[in-house]
Write a protein that holds these residues in place. Sequence first.
Motif, PDB file in Angstrom:
ATOM      1  N   ALA A 201       1.708 -30.702  12.925  1.00 10.77           N
ATOM      2  CA  ALA A 201       1.021 -29.658  12.167  1.00 10.77           C
ATOM      3  C   ALA A 201      -0.412 -29.490  12.663  1.00 10.77           C
ATOM      4  CB  ALA A 201       1.033 -29.996  10.679  1.00 10.77           C
ATOM      5  N   GLY A 202      -1.077 -30.599  12.974  1.00 13.69           N
ATOM      6  CA  GLY A 202      -2.429 -30.514  13.524  1.00 13.69           C
ATOM      7  C   GLY A 202      -2.459 -29.821  14.874  1.00 13.69           C
ATOM      8  N   ARG A 203      -1.467 -30.099  15.708  1.00  8.21           N
ATOM      9  CA  ARG A 203      -1.379 -29.400  17.001  1.00  8.21           C
ATOM     10  C   ARG A 203      -1.166 -27.903  16.788  1.00  8.21           C
ATOM     11  NH1 ARG A 203      -2.766 -32.255  21.643  1.00  8.21           N
ATOM     12  NH2 ARG A 203      -2.292 -34.415  21.227  1.00  8.21           N
ATOM     13  N   ALA A 204      -0.344 -27.561  15.806  1.00  8.75           N
ATOM     14  CA  ALA A 204      -0.091 -26.148  15.533  1.00  8.75           C
ATOM     15  C   ALA A 204      -1.365 -25.446  15.074  1.00  8.75           C
ATOM     16  CB  ALA A 204       1.006 -26.005  14.483  1.00  8.75           C
ATOM     17  N   VAL A 205      -2.139 -26.091  14.222  1.00  8.22           N
ATOM     18  CA  VAL A 205      -3.401 -25.510  13.766  1.00  8.22           C
ATOM     19  C   VAL A 205      -4.373 -25.371  14.925  1.00  8.22           C
ATOM     20  CG1 VAL A 205      -5.424 -25.918  12.329  1.00  8.22           C
ATOM     21  CG2 VAL A 205      -3.172 -26.274  11.408  1.00  8.22           C
ATOM     22  N   ALA A 206      -4.448 -26.402  15.784  1.00  8.27           N
ATOM     23  CA  ALA A 206      -5.360 -26.342  16.926  1.00  8.27           C
ATOM     24  C   ALA A 206      -4.978 -25.207  17.869  1.00  8.27           C
ATOM     25  CB  ALA A 206      -5.340 -27.674  17.676  1.00  8.27           C
ATOM     26  N   LEU A 207      -3.690 -25.019  18.095  1.00  6.64           N
ATOM     27  CA  LEU A 207      -3.247 -23.922  18.950  1.00  6.64           C
ATOM     28  C   LEU A 207      -3.619 -22.577  18.333  1.00  6.64           C
ATOM     29  CD1 LEU A 207      -1.646 -22.984  21.450  1.00  6.64           C
ATOM     30  CD2 LEU A 207       0.374 -22.990  19.999  1.00  6.64           C
ATOM     31  N   GLY A 208      -3.409 -22.444  17.033  1.00 12.79           N
ATOM     32  CA  GLY A 208      -3.785 -21.208  16.353  1.00 12.79           C
ATOM     33  C   GLY A 208      -5.280 -20.948  16.429  1.00 12.79           C
ATOM     34  N   PHE A 209      -6.093 -21.976  16.227  1.00 13.28           N
ATOM     35  CA  PHE A 209      -7.547 -21.804  16.320  1.00 13.28           C
ATOM     36  C   PHE A 209      -7.969 -21.401  17.728  1.00 13.28           C
ATOM     37  CE2 PHE A 209      -8.592 -24.765  12.530  1.00 13.28           C
ATOM     38  CZ  PHE A 209      -8.490 -23.693  11.670  1.00 13.28           C
ATOM     39  N   LYS A 210      -7.320 -21.968  18.749  1.00 12.52           N
ATOM     40  CA  LYS A 210      -7.628 -21.593  20.127  1.00 12.52           C
ATOM     41  C   LYS A 210      -7.308 -20.128  20.390  1.00 12.52           C
ATOM     42  CE  LYS A 210      -9.041 -24.810  22.967  1.00 12.52           C
ATOM     43  NZ  LYS A 210     -10.336 -24.743  23.588  1.00 12.52           N
TER      44      LYS A 210
ATOM     45  N   GLY B 151      -7.580 -17.826  18.180  1.00 12.60           N
ATOM     46  CA  GLY B 151      -8.410 -17.003  17.313  1.00 12.60           C
ATOM     47  C   GLY B 151      -7.822 -16.758  15.935  1.00 12.60           C
ATOM     48  N   LEU B 152      -6.799 -17.496  15.565  1.00  9.16           N
ATOM     49  CA  LEU B 152      -6.192 -17.346  14.245  1.00  9.16           C
ATOM     50  C   LEU B 152      -6.773 -18.359  13.276  1.00  9.16           C
ATOM     51  CD1 LEU B 152      -2.481 -17.002  15.372  1.00  9.16           C
ATOM     52  CD2 LEU B 152      -4.013 -15.166  14.705  1.00  9.16           C
ATOM     53  N   PHE B 153      -6.901 -17.970  12.030  1.00  8.12           N
ATOM     54  CA  PHE B 153      -7.413 -18.871  11.008  1.00  8.12           C
ATOM     55  C   PHE B 153      -6.283 -19.191  10.044  1.00  8.12           C
ATOM     56  CE2 PHE B 153      -9.620 -19.706   6.966  1.00  8.12           C
ATOM     57  CZ  PHE B 153     -10.370 -20.775   7.386  1.00  8.12           C
ATOM     58  N   ASN B 154      -5.952 -20.457   9.915  1.00  8.59           N
ATOM     59  CA  ASN B 154      -4.825 -20.863   9.083  1.00  8.59           C
ATOM     60  C   ASN B 154      -5.185 -22.163   8.373  1.00  8.59           C
ATOM     61  OD1 ASN B 154      -2.387 -21.415   7.928  1.00  8.59           O
ATOM     62  ND2 ASN B 154      -1.262 -21.589   9.835  1.00  8.59           N
ATOM     63  N   ILE B 155      -5.256 -22.116   7.042  1.00 10.31           N
ATOM     64  CA  ILE B 155      -5.577 -23.333   6.312  1.00 10.31           C
ATOM     65  C   ILE B 155      -4.422 -23.787   5.425  1.00 10.31           C
ATOM     66  CG2 ILE B 155      -8.061 -22.980   6.329  1.00 10.31           C
ATOM     67  CD1 ILE B 155      -7.799 -21.899   3.468  1.00 10.31           C
ATOM     68  N   GLY B 156      -3.238 -23.162   5.560  1.00 10.65           N
ATOM     69  CA  GLY B 156      -2.127 -23.499   4.689  1.00 10.65           C
ATOM     70  C   GLY B 156      -1.050 -24.310   5.364  1.00 10.65           C
ATOM     71  N   VAL B 157      -1.414 -25.097   6.351  1.00 10.02           N
ATOM     72  CA  VAL B 157      -0.411 -25.769   7.174  1.00 10.02           C
ATOM     73  C   VAL B 157       0.374 -26.811   6.386  1.00 10.02           C
ATOM     74  CG1 VAL B 157      -0.072 -27.179   9.227  1.00 10.02           C
ATOM     75  CG2 VAL B 157      -1.692 -25.320   9.258  1.00 10.02           C
ATOM     76  N   GLU B 158      -0.268 -27.544   5.509  1.00  8.46           N
ATOM     77  CA  GLU B 158       0.462 -28.576   4.782  1.00  8.46           C
ATOM     78  C   GLU B 158       1.506 -27.960   3.852  1.00  8.46           C
ATOM     79  OE1 GLU B 158      -0.249 -32.718   2.356  1.00  8.46           O
ATOM     80  OE2 GLU B 158      -1.965 -31.458   2.845  1.00  8.46           O
ATOM     81  N   GLY B 159       1.169 -26.851   3.222  1.00  7.71           N
ATOM     82  CA  GLY B 159       2.139 -26.152   2.395  1.00  7.71           C
ATOM     83  C   GLY B 159       3.272 -25.569   3.224  1.00  7.71           C
ATOM     84  N   GLN B 160       2.938 -25.040   4.392  1.00  9.07           N
ATOM     85  CA  GLN B 160       3.973 -24.510   5.279  1.00  9.07           C
ATOM     86  C   GLN B 160       4.891 -25.627   5.752  1.00  9.07           C
ATOM     87  OE1 GLN B 160       1.728 -22.552   8.325  1.00  9.07           O
ATOM     88  NE2 GLN B 160       0.856 -21.080   6.895  1.00  9.07           N
ATOM     89  N   LEU B 161       4.332 -26.783   6.016  1.00  3.46           N
ATOM     90  CA  LEU B 161       5.134 -27.930   6.424  1.00  3.46           C
ATOM     91  C   LEU B 161       6.091 -28.344   5.308  1.00  3.46           C
ATOM     92  CD1 LEU B 161       5.551 -30.138   8.624  1.00  3.46           C
ATOM     93  CD2 LEU B 161       3.815 -31.461   7.442  1.00  3.46           C
ATOM     94  N   GLY B 162       5.602 -28.379   4.075  1.00  2.00           N
ATOM     95  CA  GLY B 162       6.452 -28.725   2.933  1.00  2.00           C
ATOM     96  C   GLY B 162       7.544 -27.703   2.697  1.00  2.00           C
ATOM     97  N   MET B 163       7.205 -26.415   2.749  1.00  2.00           N
ATOM     98  CA  MET B 163       8.215 -25.368   2.549  1.00  2.00           C
ATOM     99  C   MET B 163       9.233 -25.366   3.685  1.00  2.00           C
ATOM    100  SD  MET B 163       7.601 -24.150  -0.339  1.00  2.00           S
ATOM    101  CE  MET B 163       8.702 -22.767  -0.366  1.00  2.00           C
ATOM    102  N   GLY B 164       8.790 -25.642   4.901  1.00  2.00           N
ATOM    103  CA  GLY B 164       9.721 -25.729   6.021  1.00  2.00           C
ATOM    104  C   GLY B 164      10.693 -26.881   5.862  1.00  2.00           C
ATOM    105  N   SER B 165      10.214 -28.014   5.354  1.00  2.00           N
ATOM    106  CA  SER B 165      11.117 -29.147   5.152  1.00  2.00           C
ATOM    107  C   SER B 165      12.113 -28.865   4.030  1.00  2.00           C
ATOM    108  CB  SER B 165      10.322 -30.421   4.862  1.00  2.00           C
ATOM    109  OG  SER B 165       9.623 -30.297   3.645  1.00  2.00           O
ATOM    110  N   ILE B 166      11.675 -28.165   2.990  1.00  4.15           N
ATOM    111  CA  ILE B 166      12.598 -27.788   1.923  1.00  4.15           C
ATOM    112  C   ILE B 166      13.651 -26.814   2.448  1.00  4.15           C
ATOM    113  CG2 ILE B 166      12.780 -26.510  -0.267  1.00  4.15           C
ATOM    114  CD1 ILE B 166      10.049 -27.756  -1.011  1.00  4.15           C
ATOM    115  N   ALA B 167      13.218 -25.833   3.237  1.00  5.03           N
ATOM    116  CA  ALA B 167      14.160 -24.859   3.795  1.00  5.03           C
ATOM    117  C   ALA B 167      15.150 -25.540   4.735  1.00  5.03           C
ATOM    118  CB  ALA B 167      13.408 -23.753   4.529  1.00  5.03           C
ATOM    119  N   ALA B 168      14.696 -26.508   5.516  1.00  4.48           N
ATOM    120  CA  ALA B 168      15.598 -27.232   6.414  1.00  4.48           C
ATOM    121  C   ALA B 168      16.609 -28.051   5.618  1.00  4.48           C
ATOM    122  CB  ALA B 168      14.798 -28.129   7.349  1.00  4.48           C
TER     123      ALA B 168
END
Length: 133
Positions: free
Chosen positions: A85-94, A96-113
């Motif tokens: 998740a940290g790598r994904a945020v770093a890639l997004g920041f590189k 030019g994207l701003f994303n602060i909801g990664v932990e929630g996205q990680l949780g929702m992705g695990s529930i969906a899986a």
Amino acid sequence: MSTAPENAPSNAAAPPRFTINWRSLFTELLVPLLAIFTALAIGALIILSTGASVVSAYNGLFFGALGSRVALANTLVEATPYMFAGRAVALGFKCGLFNIGVEGQLGMGSIAAAVAGYALSGLPMIIHLPLAI
């Protein structure tokens, strides 16, 4: 007979060799180390304010996370999703994207899986596995 072009200077500078920028290296190492030290110091102050032993608390922290092969394996199992998740945020920041909801996205992705893995039954594994992932 020379193979160099006629208009090239004869005393051309050699390509620069690899050099280390010690100031940059020192800064890149110093900032994370100071962050770790500051976190441990503030944690020690909080532990002291509760009346507990700092040494036994940090002993439990370090040996519980790194004290044995099982503890280290459990630490890596728990930390790996956050590393991705940290790598994904770093890639997004590189990019030019701003994303602060990664932990929630990680949780929702695990529930969906988990739902896809459990609810979709009867599919061949070659289809089921990519859907769950």
